[in-house]
Design a protein around this motif. Structure first.
Motif, PDB file in Angstrom:
ATOM      1  N   TRP A 203     -62.006  26.736   6.290  1.00  0.00           N
ATOM      2  CA  TRP A 203     -60.652  26.638   5.736  1.00  0.00           C
ATOM      3  C   TRP A 203     -60.194  27.989   5.186  1.00  0.00           C
ATOM      4  O   TRP A 203     -59.037  28.386   5.366  1.00  0.00           O
ATOM      5  N   ILE A 204     -61.097  28.694   4.502  1.00  0.00           N
ATOM      6  CA  ILE A 204     -60.767  30.020   3.956  1.00  0.00           C
ATOM      7  C   ILE A 204     -60.403  30.979   5.084  1.00  0.00           C
ATOM      8  O   ILE A 204     -59.418  31.728   5.003  1.00  0.00           O
ATOM      9  N   TRP A 218     -56.501  26.522  -5.911  1.00  0.00           N
ATOM     10  CA  TRP A 218     -56.956  25.321  -6.620  1.00  0.00           C
ATOM     11  C   TRP A 218     -57.260  24.241  -5.579  1.00  0.00           C
ATOM     12  O   TRP A 218     -56.352  23.701  -4.943  1.00  0.00           O
ATOM     13  N   PRO A 219     -58.519  23.906  -5.369  1.00  0.00           N
ATOM     14  CA  PRO A 219     -58.923  23.104  -4.202  1.00  0.00           C
ATOM     15  C   PRO A 219     -58.381  21.687  -4.193  1.00  0.00           C
ATOM     16  O   PRO A 219     -58.209  21.108  -3.117  1.00  0.00           O
ATOM     17  N   HIS A 220     -58.117  21.118  -5.357  1.00  0.00           N
ATOM     18  CA  HIS A 220     -57.621  19.739  -5.375  1.00  0.00           C
ATOM     19  C   HIS A 220     -56.111  19.664  -5.153  1.00  0.00           C
ATOM     20  O   HIS A 220     -55.531  18.584  -5.192  1.00  0.00           O
ATOM     21  N   LYS A 221     -55.493  20.854  -4.922  1.00  0.00           N
ATOM     22  CA  LYS A 221     -54.060  20.890  -4.621  1.00  0.00           C
ATOM     23  C   LYS A 221     -53.794  21.361  -3.194  1.00  0.00           C
ATOM     24  O   LYS A 221     -52.658  21.636  -2.835  1.00  0.00           O
ATOM     25  N   GLN A 222     -54.850  21.473  -2.393  1.00  0.00           N
ATOM     26  CA  GLN A 222     -54.717  21.986  -1.032  1.00  0.00           C
ATOM     27  C   GLN A 222     -55.154  20.917  -0.033  1.00  0.00           C
ATOM     28  O   GLN A 222     -56.150  20.215  -0.240  1.00  0.00           O
ATOM     29  N   GLU A 223     -54.412  20.829   1.042  1.00  0.00           N
ATOM     30  CA  GLU A 223     -54.814  19.916   2.106  1.00  0.00           C
ATOM     31  C   GLU A 223     -56.019  20.496   2.839  1.00  0.00           C
ATOM     32  O   GLU A 223     -56.021  21.643   3.246  1.00  0.00           O
ATOM     33  N   PRO A 228     -64.295  18.264   0.806  1.00  0.00           N
ATOM     34  CA  PRO A 228     -65.550  19.013   0.622  1.00  0.00           C
ATOM     35  C   PRO A 228     -65.807  19.409  -0.836  1.00  0.00           C
ATOM     36  O   PRO A 228     -66.965  19.479  -1.263  1.00  0.00           O
ATOM     37  N   THR A 229     -64.716  19.651  -1.597  1.00  0.00           N
ATOM     38  CA  THR A 229     -64.911  19.979  -3.014  1.00  0.00           C
ATOM     39  C   THR A 229     -65.458  18.779  -3.768  1.00  0.00           C
ATOM     40  O   THR A 229     -66.363  18.908  -4.603  1.00  0.00           O
TER      41      THR A 229
END
Length: 598
Positions: A203-204, A218-223, A228-229
């Motif tokens: 993803w990165i 912020w991983p919980h705000k990204q599709e 995985p987080t």
């Protein structure tokens, strides 16, 4: 019926042989009792609450009813039916309880007879005991057998309650190491779910462009990153690593998702001054070091290969530094662990170093309100600090450049203070000072001996070597300042020069021994496993056994002789103080001689 069920339902033996000779009855009750008293602090509170209640019962029998023979019979019964150590300690408790008499008293205009005081002690002891179970989130043993319709167990439980609490204490280290020894609370492990790291890495690559500044997402705000987080937040290896440091019966551990982020390193040369400079400066991430019993952990998970960037921990031994490669995990206390990054000489990365920064709150078991408080405070601070950080990634205005310098300066001075003194030590020193001159003298003159001896005796779990060195040197310095305050005013030159030279000769032996060993070995680096044992043959080890301690003994003996016996300038307090220091040194020397591992 399974074997486990059969074992749990097997009856407790109550025949004479099991009660008196084999002690099987007490051991069976003890095996049932201890699972309800796993928390160290609950056990410590029980020593007081149970002791208070039993004291009330014993005084009621001996004083109110005038029947001390009941107390003797009770003591004999416990001595006959419990293991020898428990019986011995319980006998001492009973004797001590009889030495504390019960007296009538008046409380807020109400007269309490001796009987009232005894009943009140029993009631208060019982209520505080129940409250302790509630506070530390442990069920009661009484609830287990009343729920199983065995009310007669109340009698057995009451008779053996004090010995059972004593047993709970003897199973522990009497809490002594926790007063002096700083443990290495960092966690280092490999993830159990590498697939989650691979997904984040991909993803990165697809979504984060290369920039000359670090990137924070912020991983919980990204599709595409939430799944995985979440998998890493619940990774079995990470949680197992936490449980090696924080026992499940003492602490709860849960994620703080609002603080999590994906971190991608900058591309290009390091800039002269921006908020990124903080990463290369020793720092703690948060300010809440003063919150007792609770911690916010930052857990770094490598999601790309890395051989170049190293995370160093100032107050750990250098062997604890981490080059966080893909799938590797390093976790540390957000507000208490000094750390920074640097580059491994000669190494380069072929791919941008990328991490997932997970966060977990650790708090006493069942104290969910407190866990929410610790998490909330740290999350609010992190949001505020993150805003300042992002403002100064590319400082252009005078305000932004000033803010960048302010962030760096406060970080740097906090690092200097934490590495050499430490905020908890400052609180300890100020509290000791507030108690008065004598408590201040005692509490700050001898603490380093507790650090020496407890670290040497209780080497596991792993000790934080930098904390040990800092605390030992700090309190040794304060102890020497106390002595200097007493000795410098009485020195007269040149007549006291012989005494001074003799004392300096002893201190010189200690300094020479330290120079031969180096600081790491001086502070038990070999014994704690940080460096390999090494035979030291240079002076003073070639001619003097245990020269570091012998040098101290020679120095203080010279002071006692010259300024005490010969010049008669020392006060009794100073003589006692020097004698106490020498006694501590001799005790530690004997400890090393008897328990050294080689």
């Amino acid at each position: 019926m399974t074997s486990k069920e059969s074992k749990s339902e097997s009856p407790i033996p109550f025949d004479l042989g099991s009660i008196v000779w084999s002690k099987a009855t007490y051991k069976a009750i003890s095996a049932e009792f201890h699972p309800f008293h796993k928390h160290d602090l609950n056990v410590a509170v029980h020593l007081f609450t149970t002791g208070l209640g039993v004291w009330g019962a014993l005084q009621m029998a001996a004083t109110v009813f005038g029947a001390p023979e009941i107390v003797y019979q009770y003591g004999a019964l416990i001595a006959l039916t419990t293991p020898w150590l428990t019986a011995l300690l319980h006998t001492g408790f009973v004797y001590a309880a009889l030495q504390v008499p019960v007296t009538a008293m008046t409380v807020q205009g109400h007269d309490l007879t001796e009987m009232n005081v005894c009943l009140l002690a029993i009631a208060v002891g019982f209520c505080l005991q129940e409250l302790s179970h509630f506070v530390f989130a442990e069920k009661t043993y009484m609830g287990s057998y009343l729920g199983a319709a065995k009310p007669w167990m109340v009698i057995v439980h009451s008779i053996w309650l004090m010995p059972l609490v004593i047993d709970c204490l003897t199973m522990r280290y009497f809490f002594l190491p926790k007063l002096f020894v700083s443990r290495n609370r960092n966690i280092n492990v490999t993830v159990a779910n590498p697939k989650a790291c691979d997904e984040l890495r991909e993803w990165i690559h697809q979504n984060i462009p290369e920039t000359p500044e670090t990137t924070h997402v912020w991983p919980h705000k990204q599709e595409g990153t939430t799944g995985p987080t979440l998998a890493l937040e619940n990774d079995a290896a990470i949680m197992a690593a936490f449980r090696k440091v924080f026992a499940a019966h003492h602490y709860d551990v849960r994620p703080v998702q609002g603080m999590n982020e994906i971190y991608v390193t900058a591309v290009g040369a390091k800039k002269a001054m921006s908020s990124d400079a903080v990463f290369y400066t020793p720092h703690t991430d948060g300010p809440y070091w003063f919150l007792p019993f609770g911690s916010l952990y930052r857990v770094l998970v490598g999601v790309t290969p890395n051989t170049m960037v190293r995370t160093q921990f100032n107050l750990q031994h250098e062997t604890q530094n981490q080059v966080l490669d893909i799938y590797k995990v390093c976790g540390f206390d957000y507000s208490r662990e000094l750390h920074f990054i640097d580059h491994v000489p000669g190494e380069t990365n072929k791919e941008r170093r990328s991490l997932v920064k997970l966060h977990f709150v650790v708090y006493p078991k069942g104290w969910h309100w407190y866990g929410n408080l610790v998490a909330g405070l740290n999350q609010n601070y992190n949001t505020w600090a993150r805003g300042n950080f992002l403002k100064t990634l590319r400082p252009s205005t005078v305000y932004e450049k000033t803010l960048a310098w302010w962030i760096w300066l406060t970080t740097y001075f906090n690092y200097l203070f934490e590495e050499n003194v430490g905020w908890p030590n400052l609180v300890y020193i100020l509290t000791s000072y507030a108690l008065g001159p004598t408590p201040f003298l005692i509490l700050t003159s001898f603490r380093h001996y507790g650090v020496y001896m407890c670290s040497f005796a209780f080497r596991q779990p792993d000790i934080a070597h930098g904390f040990l060195m800092r605390d030992a040197k700090l309190y040794k310095t304060i102890a020497m300042m106390h002595m200097a305050r007493r000795l410098l005013p009485i020195i007269s030159l040149p007549e006291d020069l012989p005494g001074i030279l003799a004392a300096c000769g002893g201190f010189a032996i200690t300094i020479a021994a330290t120079a031969q060993l180096g600081f790491v070995r001086t502070y038990f680096g070999s014994e704690l496993g940080f460096v390999q044992p090494k035979w030291i043959s240079g002076f003073p080890y070639s001619v003097i056994p245990h020269p570091m301690i012998v040098g101290q003994l020679l120095a203080w003996s010279s002071v006692l002789y010259w300024f005490g016996l010969r010049q008669e300038k020392l006060t009794n307090e100073t003589i006692t103080l020097i004698g106490a220091h020498m006694t501590c040194y001799v005790t530690h020397m004997v400890q090393e001689m008897l328990t050294s591992s080689y």
